[in-house]
Design a protein around this motif. Structure first.
Motif, short mmCIF file in Angstrom:
data_model
loop_
_atom_site.label_atom_id
_atom_site.label_comp_id
_atom_site.label_asym_id
_atom_site.label_seq_id
_atom_site.Cartn_x
_atom_site.Cartn_y
_atom_site.Cartn_z
N GLU A 1 -19.14 9.10 -27.43
CA GLU A 1 -19.57 10.14 -26.35
C GLU A 1 -20.80 10.43 -26.63
OE1 GLU A 1 -16.97 13.41 -24.00
OE2 GLU A 1 -17.12 13.54 -25.98
N LEU A 2 -21.80 10.48 -25.45
CA LEU A 2 -22.87 11.08 -25.66
C LEU A 2 -22.73 12.62 -25.18
CD1 LEU A 2 -25.98 11.29 -26.00
CD2 LEU A 2 -26.41 10.47 -23.81
N VAL A 3 -22.88 13.61 -26.18
CA VAL A 3 -22.62 14.93 -26.03
C VAL A 3 -23.82 15.78 -25.39
CG1 VAL A 3 -22.02 17.08 -26.80
CG2 VAL A 3 -20.80 14.90 -27.88
N THR A 4 -25.06 15.82 -26.06
CA THR A 4 -26.08 16.34 -25.71
C THR A 4 -27.44 15.73 -25.91
OG1 THR A 4 -25.22 18.43 -26.16
CG2 THR A 4 -27.27 18.77 -26.17
N ILE A 5 -28.42 16.07 -25.06
CA ILE A 5 -29.98 15.29 -25.21
C ILE A 5 -30.48 16.74 -25.39
CG2 ILE A 5 -31.90 14.15 -24.04
CD1 ILE A 5 -29.91 12.48 -22.69
N ARG A 6 -31.44 16.46 -26.59
CA ARG A 6 -32.20 17.48 -26.80
C ARG A 6 -33.73 17.01 -27.05
NH1 ARG A 6 -29.73 22.08 -28.94
NH2 ARG A 6 -27.73 21.85 -29.23
N VAL A 7 -34.56 17.47 -26.24
CA VAL A 7 -36.22 17.24 -26.03
C VAL A 7 -37.11 18.30 -26.63
CG1 VAL A 7 -38.10 16.08 -24.75
CG2 VAL A 7 -35.35 15.58 -24.10
N SER A 8 -37.89 17.76 -27.50
CA SER A 8 -38.80 18.62 -28.02
C SER A 8 -40.28 18.02 -27.56
CB SER A 8 -38.80 18.84 -29.43
OG SER A 8 -37.44 19.35 -29.70
N ALA A 9 -41.00 18.99 -27.22
CA ALA A 9 -42.57 18.60 -26.96
C ALA A 9 -43.51 19.59 -27.74
CB ALA A 9 -42.77 18.67 -25.63
N TRP A 10 -44.93 18.86 -28.39
CA TRP A 10 -45.71 19.74 -28.73
C TRP A 10 -47.00 19.38 -28.05
CZ3 TRP A 10 -42.00 17.39 -31.20
CH2 TRP A 10 -41.21 18.02 -32.24
N ARG A 11 -47.86 20.71 -27.98
CA ARG A 11 -49.11 20.66 -27.54
C ARG A 11 -49.91 20.75 -28.65
NH1 ARG A 11 -49.56 25.55 -24.24
NH2 ARG A 11 -50.67 26.45 -25.81
N PRO A 12 -51.13 19.94 -28.52
CA PRO A 12 -51.94 19.61 -29.76
C PRO A 12 -52.61 21.08 -29.99
CG PRO A 12 -53.01 18.96 -27.70
CD PRO A 12 -51.73 19.05 -27.37
N ALA A 13 -52.78 21.33 -31.61
CA ALA A 13 -53.34 22.67 -31.75
C ALA A 13 -54.75 22.43 -32.16
CB ALA A 13 -52.75 22.86 -33.27
N PRO A 14 -55.53 23.47 -32.36
CA PRO A 14 -57.04 23.25 -32.68
C PRO A 14 -57.13 22.35 -33.96
CG PRO A 14 -56.58 25.43 -31.76
CD PRO A 14 -55.25 24.44 -32.00
N PRO A 15 -58.32 21.52 -34.09
CA PRO A 15 -58.21 20.88 -35.33
C PRO A 15 -58.54 21.65 -36.52
CG PRO A 15 -60.41 20.71 -34.02
CD PRO A 15 -59.12 21.25 -33.14
N LEU A 16 -57.71 21.51 -37.58
CA LEU A 16 -58.01 22.02 -38.66
C LEU A 16 -58.11 21.27 -40.09
CD1 LEU A 16 -55.67 25.24 -40.01
CD2 LEU A 16 -55.93 23.23 -41.49
N ARG A 17 -59.01 21.52 -40.71
CA ARG A 17 -59.35 20.74 -41.92
C ARG A 17 -59.49 21.36 -42.99
NH1 ARG A 17 -64.70 19.45 -43.22
NH2 ARG A 17 -66.42 20.36 -41.76
N LEU A 18 -59.23 21.31 -44.37
CA LEU A 18 -59.17 22.00 -45.44
C LEU A 18 -60.35 21.22 -46.20
CD1 LEU A 18 -55.65 22.90 -46.28
CD2 LEU A 18 -57.24 23.92 -44.88
N SER A 19 -61.59 22.03 -46.34
CA SER A 19 -62.57 21.77 -47.50
C SER A 19 -62.13 21.76 -49.05
CB SER A 19 -64.14 22.36 -47.17
OG SER A 19 -63.66 23.82 -47.55
N ALA A 20 -62.65 20.74 -49.71
CA ALA A 20 -62.29 21.11 -51.27
C ALA A 20 -63.11 22.18 -51.88
CB ALA A 20 -62.51 19.68 -51.86
N ALA A 21 -62.34 23.28 -52.13
CA ALA A 21 -63.07 24.51 -52.62
C ALA A 21 -63.58 24.13 -54.05
CB ALA A 21 -62.10 25.57 -52.67
N ARG A 22 -64.58 24.70 -54.43
CA ARG A 22 -65.19 24.44 -55.48
C ARG A 22 -65.54 25.92 -56.42
NH1 ARG A 22 -64.69 19.09 -57.34
NH2 ARG A 22 -64.93 17.94 -55.43
#
Length: 662
Positions: free
Chosen positions: A573-594
């Motif tokens: 028996e198929l009980v429930t359908i769940r759908v999740s959706a995401w909107r893109p986040a602003p780009p994030l990049r991490l620089s290599a700290a020195r």
């Protein structure tokens, strides 16, 4: 710039990521009476450290404990419940399961709605349609009675409204007219699934907490705007962000807001380290939150219990125990040493803070053992006083008939076993071998205990992020906006066709696209299935195919993996359908700290009952730094303890990768 601010029980953390990938962080003591004070203090500090202004921030993401604390402390709004006539007491009847099997006198928490504020609605839906229609005139007359009771919030949960929404929608329209200032929660809009008690309890919880959260977020938005900051986006229990107005209207979405940010940060750094299977534990000042990253994904659940109350909404599968740096050590009635769940919190804090606390905590014990440095201030230049820590631990040691150092080690070990219990719940108790994972500690206190816990679990590798003390705030800065929707169907036999499944999936997906304001960047569909006659279902993920035969086979495989068998002759028996959706986040990049090379020295640290000379490194660790135990690294936002027999190296992103020497 991207700003993330996370409120914990003891500290509030802020992380600012600039467009060149530089990461700036700040830590202040939390202000439990008004969380926004610490949020703004931390924001101003991190902006100052980056030489930036509020107007430079593109997005402000916020994780908080307002909802959780209000639920635990019973600070809820005066709430009325509208339920089908004859079913208004469902939130008091609940389930027959006892909260604790062998505590026969312990009962479930009292309902959030007293009997006099429960109102029966003259309507009745069956699973296949209306039995008693709801007349508009009768609904209006009922709501006039509700208005006379002067509720601050109203929860509406009618029978079978997951399938037939019209009666709840009618009540929602009339409530907006008759009680325009009350917070209204409709179970069909919030939960959308069956199981009457859980759906009703979740809707009541949502209504009861929303006025408080809405007030807090409105104040925070005004104060942030006055400083040039954008309106905050709020972390949901699911690990995705939502608008401040929506969070204020549906507080139940944020009950686990605090821990969810750390999971996002752990996923980000695990990906940078090339690890797909990671056990994570976030040890802050008040509690420890554990989760499992398996195959680069974090498990989720749509059914969990928080403070003894069901919550039927998507949430990351995080297990929490009351073991943090501020957890209080005590002697129980049988003379045993115990730690937590009570915490010294931010006020007055551990004894060593010198702010009036007198009871010994895990932080005090670590200071006594030399695992924290008296001359290395914590957040907000908070100096530690070792003499106060010794005095607090000594009082407990005397009560237990132990030496001070022995008692301090006992406090640490008991706290570690509490945290190990959380990790075992998520692994060993579910048939998952923890030895196949690496361990990632974070939170201000986590890296102090990582090697010891890895030894207990048989784990040979540890990943300790440079920003471990503020990883939750970093996860907030990186998080994506998210929406979820679910619908219970109960389809089997001839009703379970590809055309019907596809139509419902597409309808729910379109609903999410409209809510997010455009085509989602990611879409995920979970189908929850069970053998006919079973009480609970298993979820399988299948975003592209709606073929029932494929879904049934995927379910059978999941059932065999979980329970050890499959029944190909049984109807599914198929009980429930769940759908999740995401909107893109602003780009994030991490620089290599020195960073500059850390200041090196020597000091005494207790390991296994003996105080040994250990290397002491103060400051951030540059990439390529070789680590060899015994050593103590006083990082900017946390402390990393490396026992004898462990060694490691710092990666290009500042993550310390440790392993037990062969």
């Amino acid at each position: 710039m991207l700003l993330g601010v996370d409120v914990g029980g003891t500290f509030t953390d802020a992380v600012l990521v600039s467009d060149d990938g530089a990461v700036h962080s700040a830590k202040v003591l939390s202000t439990p009476a008004e969380e926004s004070i610490a949020v703004l203090q931390a924001s101003e500090l991190v902006l100052g450290a980056a030489g930036a202004r509020g107007e430079d921030v593109k997005r402000f993401a916020h994780g908080m404990t307002v909802t959780t604390n209000a639920l635990l402390e019973g600070r809820t709004a005066r709430t009325a419940l509208l339920a089908t006539e004859g079913f208004t007491d469902v939130i008091e009847l609940g389930r027959q399961a006892r909260p604790h099997l062998y505590r026969l006198c312990e009962s479930a928490p009292a309902p959030l709605v007293p009997a006099e504020l429960r109102f029966g609605v003259p309507e009745r839906m069956a699973a296949d349609g209306p039995l008693q229609p709801l007349a508009r005139s009768r609904a209006r007359a009922l709501l006039e009675r509700v208005a006379d009771a002067r509720p601050e919030a109203v929860a509406v949960a009618l029978l079978h409204s997951y399938a037939f929404l019209e009666h709840e929608r009618l009540l929602g329209e009339l409530l907006a007219e008759i009680l325009p200032h009350a917070s209204v929660s409709l179970s069909s809009a919030l939960v959308g699934t069956f199981r009457e008690f859980e759906r009703t309890a979740t809707t009541v919880l949502d209504a009861a907490l929303s006025p408080l959260l809405d007030s807090y977020l409105r104040r925070l938005s005004r104060q942030a705007g006055a400083r040039g900051l954008p309106e905050p986006l709020v972390m949901q229990s699911s690990g995705g962000l939502t608008e401040s107005a929506r969070a204020g209207a549906h507080a139940a979405l944020t009950v686990l807001s605090g821990p969810a940010g750390g999971v996002g940060g752990a996923l980000l750094l695990a990906e940078l380290a090339g690890e797909r299977d990671v056990l994570c534990f976030d040890m802050g000042g008040t509690s420890c939150d554990a989760c499992v990253i398996e195959g680069a994904q974090v498990a989720e659940t749509a059914e969990r219990v928080v403070a003894g109350r069901p919550l039927s909404l998507p949430a990351l599968d995080i297990h929490t125990v009351g073991a943090g740096g501020g957890s209080i050590a005590w002697r129980d009635a049988g003379g045993a040493l115990r730690v937590g769940p009570a915490s010294a919190g931010a006020v007055p804090g551990p004894a060593c803070y010198g702010r009036g606390g007198e009871q010994p905590t895990v932080t005090d014990a670590n200071l006594v053992l030399g695992r924290l440095l008296e001359d290395a201030p914590l957040a907000g230049d908070l100096a530690l006083d070792r003499s106060l820590a010794i005095a607090a631990v000594a009082r407990l040691a005397a009560a237990l008939g132990m030496e001070v150092q022995q008692c301090a080690e006992g406090i640490v070990r008991v706290a570690e076993y509490e945290m190990l219990g959380a990790l075992r719940v998520l692994t060993v108790e579910r048939g998952v071998d923890p030895r196949a994972f690496v361990l990632m500690p974070f939170g201000g206190a986590g890296p102090l205990h990582a090697a010891s816990m890895a030894d207990e679990l048989g784990i040979r590798g540890i990943l300790c992020p440079q920003a471990s003390g503020v990883l939750c705030a970093l996860g907030l800065a990186a998080a994506e906006p998210r929406r979820d929707v679910a619908r219970t169907l109960l389809l089997r036999g001839g009703q379970l066709t590809a055309e019907r499944v596809r139509a419902i999936r597409d309808e729910l997906s379109g609903q999410l696209a409209r809510a997010l304001g455009g085509r989602p960047s990611r879409l995920r569909v979970h189908y929850e299935l069970r053998y006919v006659g079973q009480s609970f279902e298993l979820a399988v993920q299948e975003s592209s195919s709606a073929d029932p035969a494929r879904l049934v086979e995927r379910f059978a495989q999941a059932h065999e993996a979980r329970y050890g068998y499959r029944d190909d002759a049984a109807e599914v028996e198929l009980v429930t359908i769940r759908v999740s959706a995401w909107r893109p986040a602003p780009p994030l990049r991490l620089s290599a700290a020195r960073p500059a090379a850390p200041r090196a020295g020597r000091g005494g640290v207790v390991f296994a009952g003996e105080r040994v000379e250990a290397a002491i490194l103060r400051g951030a660790l540059p990439p390529g730094t070789r680590l060899q135990g015994p050593a103590l690294c006083a990082l900017p936002d946390s402390s990393l303890l490396i026992p004898p027999g462990w060694r490691g190296v710092v990666s290009e992103h500042g993550t310390s990768r440790l392993e037990r020497a062969p």
